[in-house]
Design a protein around this motif. Structure first.
Motif, mmCIF file in Angstrom:
data_model
loop_
_atom_site.group_PDB
_atom_site.id
_atom_site.type_symbol
_atom_site.label_atom_id
_atom_site.label_comp_id
_atom_site.label_asym_id
_atom_site.label_seq_id
_atom_site.Cartn_x
_atom_site.Cartn_y
_atom_site.Cartn_z
ATOM 1 N N PRO A 5 0.832 -1.207 0.000
ATOM 2 C CA PRO A 5 0.000 0.000 0.000
ATOM 3 C C PRO A 5 0.864 1.254 0.000
ATOM 4 O O PRO A 5 1.980 1.260 0.508
ATOM 5 C CB PRO A 5 -0.797 -0.118 1.301
ATOM 6 N N PHE A 6 0.331 2.310 -0.589
ATOM 7 C CA PHE A 6 1.047 3.580 -0.690
ATOM 8 C C PHE A 6 0.914 4.355 0.627
ATOM 9 O O PHE A 6 -0.136 4.365 1.261
ATOM 10 C CB PHE A 6 0.474 4.413 -1.837
ATOM 11 N N MET A 7 1.995 5.019 1.023
ATOM 12 C CA MET A 7 1.981 5.841 2.237
ATOM 13 C C MET A 7 1.422 7.216 1.869
ATOM 14 O O MET A 7 2.154 8.150 1.565
ATOM 15 C CB MET A 7 3.397 5.947 2.810
ATOM 16 N N TYR A 8 0.132 7.295 1.904
ATOM 17 C CA TYR A 8 -0.582 8.459 1.380
ATOM 18 C C TYR A 8 -0.577 9.657 2.332
ATOM 19 O O TYR A 8 -0.861 10.778 1.932
ATOM 20 C CB TYR A 8 -2.033 8.072 1.098
ATOM 21 N N GLU A 9 -0.238 9.400 3.621
ATOM 22 C CA GLU A 9 -0.310 10.476 4.607
ATOM 23 C C GLU A 9 0.466 10.098 5.852
ATOM 24 O O GLU A 9 0.580 8.918 6.200
ATOM 25 C CB GLU A 9 -1.779 10.714 4.978
ATOM 26 N N TRP A 10 1.028 11.113 6.502
ATOM 27 C CA TRP A 10 1.619 10.892 7.815
ATOM 28 C C TRP A 10 1.506 12.173 8.647
ATOM 29 O O TRP A 10 1.851 13.249 8.177
ATOM 30 C CB TRP A 10 3.092 10.465 7.708
ATOM 31 N N ASP A 11 1.007 12.014 9.866
ATOM 32 C CA ASP A 11 0.872 13.125 10.802
ATOM 33 C C ASP A 11 0.115 14.302 10.190
ATOM 34 O O ASP A 11 0.470 15.474 10.402
ATOM 35 C CB ASP A 11 2.258 13.578 11.268
ATOM 36 N N GLY A 12 -0.916 13.978 9.424
ATOM 37 C CA GLY A 12 -1.764 15.010 8.839
ATOM 38 C C GLY A 12 -1.262 15.601 7.538
ATOM 39 O O GLY A 12 -1.946 16.434 6.927
ATOM 40 N N VAL A 13 -0.083 15.173 7.087
ATOM 41 C CA VAL A 13 0.480 15.691 5.834
ATOM 42 C C VAL A 13 0.152 14.702 4.721
ATOM 43 O O VAL A 13 0.551 13.536 4.781
ATOM 44 C CB VAL A 13 2.007 15.876 5.942
ATOM 45 N N PRO A 14 -0.559 15.148 3.671
ATOM 46 C CA PRO A 14 -0.926 14.239 2.576
ATOM 47 C C PRO A 14 0.166 14.144 1.521
ATOM 48 O O PRO A 14 1.069 14.974 1.456
ATOM 49 C CB PRO A 14 -2.178 14.896 1.998
ATOM 50 N N ARG A 15 0.051 13.125 0.670
ATOM 51 C CA ARG A 15 0.983 12.977 -0.453
ATOM 52 C C ARG A 15 0.275 12.255 -1.594
ATOM 53 O O ARG A 15 -0.447 11.278 -1.377
ATOM 54 C CB ARG A 15 2.235 12.209 -0.039
ATOM 55 N N SER A 16 0.535 12.711 -2.795
ATOM 56 C CA SER A 16 -0.047 12.099 -3.983
ATOM 57 C C SER A 16 0.801 10.921 -4.448
ATOM 58 O O SER A 16 2.035 10.926 -4.317
ATOM 59 C CB SER A 16 -0.132 13.137 -5.106
#
Length: 438
Positions: A81-92
């Motif tokens: 699975p893709f790490m789409y977010e961490w600690d409220g910070v999103p990523r595409s």
């Protein structure tokens, strides 16, 4: 055990393993953890800024964490699975973190390596990861005084580890490694992290029982008691103890990890023969069998020094398969002289496989000495430091940097986030300069 350890420390200088001839230039590696540096890595400009800071500090290499302890990847994967977010910070999914690191790092004359947490599948503090989604059946089963339980239920341990002996787990991780090597042909290397069991108390699943019985050619009459059981000490606290099959069990576990390293090495080199294959472990070898890992060379025979090692344990060493070996010198004490001055005081033990022994390998100098002796010159040894252990003591951190760099073939700093948080670029530079001055 302690008597054996004293004998081994005294015998260091007499060991027959010839040291590897030092390279002309020692490499300095800066680690970029994918969680701690998630926001930092979300912009190419930010990546460039911090890689330039590293380069100015003398660092030659960057290690970029691309598969987290949750089992999520920072690139779009067919398997994980893709790490789409961490600690409220999103990523595409379209944002290629490692691609930016490789491009910018190479422009700056740095090598760039990807790091993958191999047998990690969840973060138990956040109930997040593949063991909380589609692969709950892959998680480690842990022996406790109350019985055998899934690792996801142990909330005092943030590592939601997988079972390295499970053929499905191994095939899955090999697919991800092959994918990495194919997807990033310009990467200079790949560093394994957490290529291990969780600790001495895992894995006690029915699958591991069957595989172990196949290995020894006999049934285990009492499982897990014939391997490991629990008893209370004089203070009424639970402690694990060894059963009659304990020695064969730790031999089997180390063989499980070595066979995975062998398979991975062959698979990666078949795709890209120039890809450097490395591994990152703790330096505390005398207790590192707790996590099922023998990072020594097969030239070194632990059975000559440790009562836990069987005659066959030597064959499970895998240093000979590596191009880079990073040894975690996770000690606040820097020199063996400091260990002597500690007068038996118990230091902070934070990592899997550590005990409270106050011996020479529990310092940067002694740990480095052990690592070089145990690997017998078959692979460059990179002294690796955990910055957070030196909180509030920048001078001691500088001394640790200098000692690690002097005593091994290079330096790795874990992690850049800790340097940034404390603004310790100057203490870091001072440590590097002090090593060069010797």
């Amino acid at each position: 055990m302690k008597k054996l350890l004293l004998i081994l420390c005294a015998a260091c200088a007499a060991w027959s393993c010839a040291p590897k001839e030092e390279a002309a230039q020692k490499r300095l590696y800066m680690w970029f953890d994918c969680e701690a540096n998630f926001a930092l890595s979300n912009s190419p400009d930010s990546i460039r800024f911090y890689l330039e800071k590293c380069r100015q500090a003398g660092f030659t290499d960057a290690v970029v964490d691309v598969k987290s302890i949750m089992g999520e990847t920072v690139y779009k994967s067919e398997y994980a699975p893709f790490m789409y977010e961490w600690d409220g910070v999103p990523r595409s999914e379209e944002y290629d973190v490692l691609g930016h690191f490789i491009r910018i790092g190479h422009e700056l004359g740095m090598r760039v390596h990807g790091s993958l947490n191999i047998f990690a599948g969840g973060h138990n503090f956040f109930d997040r990861g593949i063991i909380y989604d589609d692969h709950a059946d892959w998680q480690s089963m842990v022996s406790t005084p109350e019985g055998i339980v899934p690792i996801s239920t142990i909330k005092t341990n943030y590592n939601g580890m997988l079972n390295p002996a499970d053929p499905e787990v191994r095939a899955y991780e090999l697919d991800i490694l092959r994918e990495f090597a194919t997807k990033y042909p310009e990467a200079d290397g790949i560093i394994f992290d957490r290529a291990r069991f969780d600790d001495i108390t895992s894995d006690f699943s029915p699958l591991s029982k069957r595989l172990f019985e196949q290995y020894i050619g006999a049934e285990v009459a009492r499982f897990p008691e014939d391997i490991l059981y629990w008893e209370k000490d004089d203070k009424g606290e639970w402690k694990w103890a060894e059963g009659p099959l304990f020695g064969r069990w730790i031999e089997w576990r180390a063989g499980v990890i070595k066979s995975f390293v062998e398979e991975s090495h062959a698979a990666l080199k078949a795709i890209n023969p120039d890809l450097l294959v490395g591994d990152y472990t703790g330096a505390w070898y005398p207790t590192y069998y707790y996590v099922g890992v023998n990072w020594a060379s097969t030239q070194f025979d632990p059975a000559e020094y440790f009562d836990w090692a069987t005659p066959e344990y030597r064959k499970t060493g895998y240093a000979d398969l590596l191009d880079i070996y990073m040894t975690g010198l996770y000690y606040t004490l820097v020199t063996k002289e400091e260990v002597d001055r500690a007068n038996g005081a118990v230091g902070q033990r934070t990592e899997a496989g550590m005990t409270d022994e106050q011996s020479y390998w529990y310092c940067v100098e002694g740990g480095a000495e052990w690592a070089r002796k145990l690997t017998c010159g078959v692979v460059p040894v990179i002294g690796s430091l955990y910055v957070e252990q030196y909180e509030g003591d920048a001078p001691q951190f500088s001394r640790a940097v200098a000692e690690a760099l002097r005593s091994t073939d290079g330096l790795m700093i874990f992690d850049v986030a800790h340097i940034i948080k404390r603004d310790w670029w100057q203490p870091l530079a001072e440590g590097v300069a002090a090593a060069d001055a010797r």
